[in-house]
Scaffold this motif. Structure first.
Motif, PDB file in Angstrom:
ATOM      1  N   UNK A  88       0.807  -1.134  -0.074  1.00 44.23           N
ATOM      2  CA  UNK A  88       0.138   0.055  -0.043  1.00 44.23           C
ATOM      3  C   UNK A  88       0.810   1.352  -0.023  1.00 44.23           C
ATOM      4  N   UNK A  89       1.873   1.344   0.789  1.00 36.58           N
ATOM      5  CA  UNK A  89       2.598   2.447   1.141  1.00 36.58           C
ATOM      6  C   UNK A  89       3.584   2.499  -0.335  1.00 36.58           C
ATOM      7  N   UNK A  90       3.979   1.472  -0.945  1.00 36.87           N
ATOM      8  CA  UNK A  90       4.855   1.750  -2.037  1.00 36.87           C
ATOM      9  C   UNK A  90       4.167   2.162  -3.005  1.00 36.87           C
ATOM     10  N   UNK A  91       3.039   1.550  -3.367  1.00 34.73           N
ATOM     11  CA  UNK A  91       2.051   1.842  -4.383  1.00 34.73           C
ATOM     12  C   UNK A  91       1.864   3.484  -4.456  1.00 34.73           C
ATOM     13  N   UNK A  92       1.326   3.884  -3.242  1.00 36.95           N
ATOM     14  CA  UNK A  92       1.299   5.533  -3.082  1.00 36.95           C
ATOM     15  C   UNK A  92       2.427   6.227  -3.597  1.00 36.95           C
ATOM     16  N   UNK A  93       3.601   5.948  -3.035  1.00 32.44           N
ATOM     17  CA  UNK A  93       4.946   6.193  -3.233  1.00 32.44           C
ATOM     18  C   UNK A  93       5.050   6.605  -4.795  1.00 32.44           C
ATOM     19  N   UNK A  94       4.942   5.573  -5.389  1.00 33.67           N
ATOM     20  CA  UNK A  94       5.272   5.333  -6.940  1.00 33.67           C
ATOM     21  C   UNK A  94       4.301   6.169  -7.784  1.00 33.67           C
ATOM     22  N   UNK A  95       3.059   6.061  -7.369  1.00 30.49           N
ATOM     23  CA  UNK A  95       2.075   6.996  -8.099  1.00 30.49           C
ATOM     24  C   UNK A  95       2.503   8.359  -7.901  1.00 30.49           C
ATOM     25  N   UNK A  96       2.648   8.779  -6.632  1.00 31.41           N
ATOM     26  CA  UNK A  96       3.050  10.033  -6.453  1.00 31.41           C
ATOM     27  C   UNK A  96       4.424  10.568  -7.473  1.00 31.41           C
ATOM     28  N   UNK A  97       5.312   9.743  -7.200  1.00 28.60           N
ATOM     29  CA  UNK A  97       6.633   9.841  -7.953  1.00 28.60           C
ATOM     30  C   UNK A  97       6.630   9.886  -9.263  1.00 28.60           C
ATOM     31  N   UNK A  98       5.626   8.844 -10.218  1.00 27.34           N
ATOM     32  CA  UNK A  98       5.575   8.843 -11.330  1.00 27.34           C
ATOM     33  C   UNK A  98       4.591   9.573 -12.127  1.00 27.34           C
ATOM     34  N   UNK A  99       3.760  10.357 -11.181  1.00 32.48           N
ATOM     35  CA  UNK A  99       2.732  11.151 -11.890  1.00 32.48           C
ATOM     36  C   UNK A  99       3.457  12.282 -12.742  1.00 32.48           C
ATOM     37  N   UNK A 100       2.874  12.314 -14.105  1.00 33.63           N
ATOM     38  CA  UNK A 100       3.403  13.233 -15.148  1.00 33.63           C
ATOM     39  C   UNK A 100       4.357  12.752 -16.011  1.00 33.63           C
ATOM     40  N   UNK A 101       4.812  11.578 -15.563  1.00 35.67           N
ATOM     41  CA  UNK A 101       6.148  10.988 -16.243  1.00 35.67           C
ATOM     42  C   UNK A 101       5.941  10.096 -17.503  1.00 35.67           C
ATOM     43  N   UNK A 102       4.441   9.745 -17.748  1.00 35.91           N
ATOM     44  CA  UNK A 102       4.025   8.768 -18.627  1.00 35.91           C
ATOM     45  C   UNK A 102       4.164   7.332 -18.172  1.00 35.91           C
ATOM     46  N   UNK A 103       4.626   6.995 -17.194  1.00 42.40           N
ATOM     47  CA  UNK A 103       4.563   5.748 -16.407  1.00 42.40           C
ATOM     48  C   UNK A 103       3.371   5.324 -15.951  1.00 42.40           C
ATOM     49  N   UNK A 104       2.947   4.346 -16.182  1.00 41.44           N
ATOM     50  CA  UNK A 104       1.643   3.415 -15.589  1.00 41.44           C
ATOM     51  C   UNK A 104       1.834   2.841 -14.336  1.00 41.44           C
ATOM     52  N   UNK A 105       1.143   2.871 -13.447  1.00 38.91           N
ATOM     53  CA  UNK A 105       1.330   1.979 -12.092  1.00 38.91           C
ATOM     54  C   UNK A 105       0.270   1.274 -12.042  1.00 38.91           C
ATOM     55  N   UNK A 106       0.341  -0.142 -12.144  1.00 38.34           N
ATOM     56  CA  UNK A 106      -0.706  -0.968 -12.001  1.00 38.34           C
ATOM     57  C   UNK A 106      -0.639  -1.905 -10.764  1.00 38.34           C
ATOM     58  N   UNK A 107      -1.645  -2.383 -10.180  1.00 46.95           N
ATOM     59  CA  UNK A 107      -1.712  -3.228  -9.002  1.00 46.95           C
ATOM     60  C   UNK A 107      -2.621  -4.367  -9.314  1.00 46.95           C
ATOM     61  N   UNK A 108      -2.194  -5.559  -8.933  1.00 47.82           N
ATOM     62  CA  UNK A 108      -2.957  -6.742  -8.877  1.00 47.82           C
ATOM     63  C   UNK A 108      -2.573  -7.592  -7.728  1.00 47.82           C
ATOM     64  N   UNK A 109      -3.361  -7.290  -6.733  1.00 45.87           N
ATOM     65  CA  UNK A 109      -3.336  -8.203  -5.260  1.00 45.87           C
ATOM     66  C   UNK A 109      -2.063  -7.385  -4.690  1.00 45.87           C
ATOM     67  N   UNK A 110      -1.088  -7.981  -4.346  1.00 42.82           N
ATOM     68  CA  UNK A 110       0.107  -7.601  -3.660  1.00 42.82           C
ATOM     69  C   UNK A 110       1.289  -7.499  -4.680  1.00 42.82           C
ATOM     70  N   UNK A 111       0.867  -7.513  -6.078  1.00 42.24           N
ATOM     71  CA  UNK A 111       1.974  -7.353  -7.056  1.00 42.24           C
ATOM     72  C   UNK A 111       1.603  -6.036  -7.753  1.00 42.24           C
ATOM     73  N   UNK A 112       2.933  -5.255  -7.878  1.00 50.49           N
ATOM     74  CA  UNK A 112       2.835  -3.951  -8.829  1.00 50.49           C
ATOM     75  C   UNK A 112       3.670  -4.078 -10.199  1.00 50.49           C
ATOM     76  N   UNK A 113       2.944  -3.270 -11.058  1.00 52.19           N
ATOM     77  CA  UNK A 113       3.720  -3.418 -12.400  1.00 52.19           C
ATOM     78  C   UNK A 113       3.748  -1.917 -12.746  1.00 52.19           C
ATOM     79  N   UNK A 114       5.083  -1.529 -13.414  1.00 50.73           N
ATOM     80  CA  UNK A 114       5.249  -0.372 -13.978  1.00 50.73           C
ATOM     81  C   UNK A 114       5.434  -0.317 -15.491  1.00 50.73           C
ATOM     82  N   UNK A 115       4.437   0.297 -16.083  1.00 53.52           N
ATOM     83  CA  UNK A 115       4.645   0.149 -17.622  1.00 53.52           C
ATOM     84  C   UNK A 115       5.289   1.316 -17.965  1.00 53.52           C
TER      85      UNK A 115
END
Length: 230
Positions: A88-115
């Motif tokens: 939860x914490x890592x996802x929130x941090x990644x969404x914040x830091x990747x905002x406006x970069x073109x990188x998409x943050x996706x979550x599936x259960x406990x797995x995160x994927x950066x596109x």
């Protein structure tokens, strides 16, 4: 009696706050997250908070019993929530830091994927990272160093244009370039796995220019390190 009542009030308050926080869960829970992930975090976090509050109160002096309950509840609540709380914490941090970069943050259960789209990360038919992308990778490396309880799988993808073997090689080289850069920023090579799959895993139709652009990408998959959380 007044001190005992105050202590009990603090214990109850800490439990309520932690349960409410865990139940609220991930602010992005409706996006790319399997149903039930936040509920699990709430259940185990709440149980941990209950136990932690009791232990914290019991192990503190009579004077500091209320304070001990608060600290015990906070620490045990986070630990009890396990990897769900961590991600939860890592996802929130990644969404914040990747905002406006073109990188998409996706979550599936406990797995995160950066596109990472190929047009953002690399030049045409090149495995050299674009200079404008260094800052984004630096932010990723900082997050990966902070949240170090996950493995990092880096997968290169291409569209179907051109010779198949060329695309396979290009996808591998691009994934390796990202891994090499992250390693230079202090990410352990033991955490990373690199592979290229060429055009074999498209996410869109290769017959259109828009579809081919979506297929040219690098994905970073973050998964829990086995045994890191029980």
């Amino acid at each position: 009696m007044l001190k005992l009542s105050t202590s009990r009030t603090l214990i109850a308050s800490s439990i309520v706050v932690l349960l409410a926080g865990c139940a609220a869960g991930n602010p992005y829970g409706g996006q790319q997250q399997q149903q039930g992930g936040s509920n699990k975090t709430a259940i185990y976090g709440g149980l941990g908070a209950l136990g932690g509050a009791a232990i914290g109160a019991a192990t503190s002096s009579k004077k500091d019993r209320g304070k001990g309950a608060l600290i015990g509840a906070a620490v045990a609540g986070a630990a009890g929530a396990g990897y769900g709380y961590y991600v939860d914490k890592q996802e929130a941090e990644l969404r914040r830091s990747m905002q406006g970069t073109g990188i998409d943050v996706q979550r599936d259960g406990d797995n995160l994927t950066l596109i990472m789209p190929g047009n953002v990360t690399f030049g045409t038919d090149s495995a050299a990272i674009s200079g404008s992308f260094y800052g984004t990778l630096n932010n990723l490396a900082q997050s990966f160093n902070q949240y170090d309880q996950s493995t990092i799988e880096i997968v290169g993808h291409t569209d179907s244009t051109g010779p198949y073997q060329h695309n396979m090689t290009l996808s591998q080289r691009r994934a390796q370039s990202v891994a090499d850069y992250l390693r230079n920023q202090g990410i352990s090579g033991n955490r990373m796995n690199v592979r290229g799959v060429g055009p074999d895993q498209p996410v869109a139709d290769n017959t259109s220019a828009q579809g081919r652009q979506q297929n040219r990408r690098v994905e970073i998959n973050l998964r829990p390190i086995p045994g890191a959380y029980q």
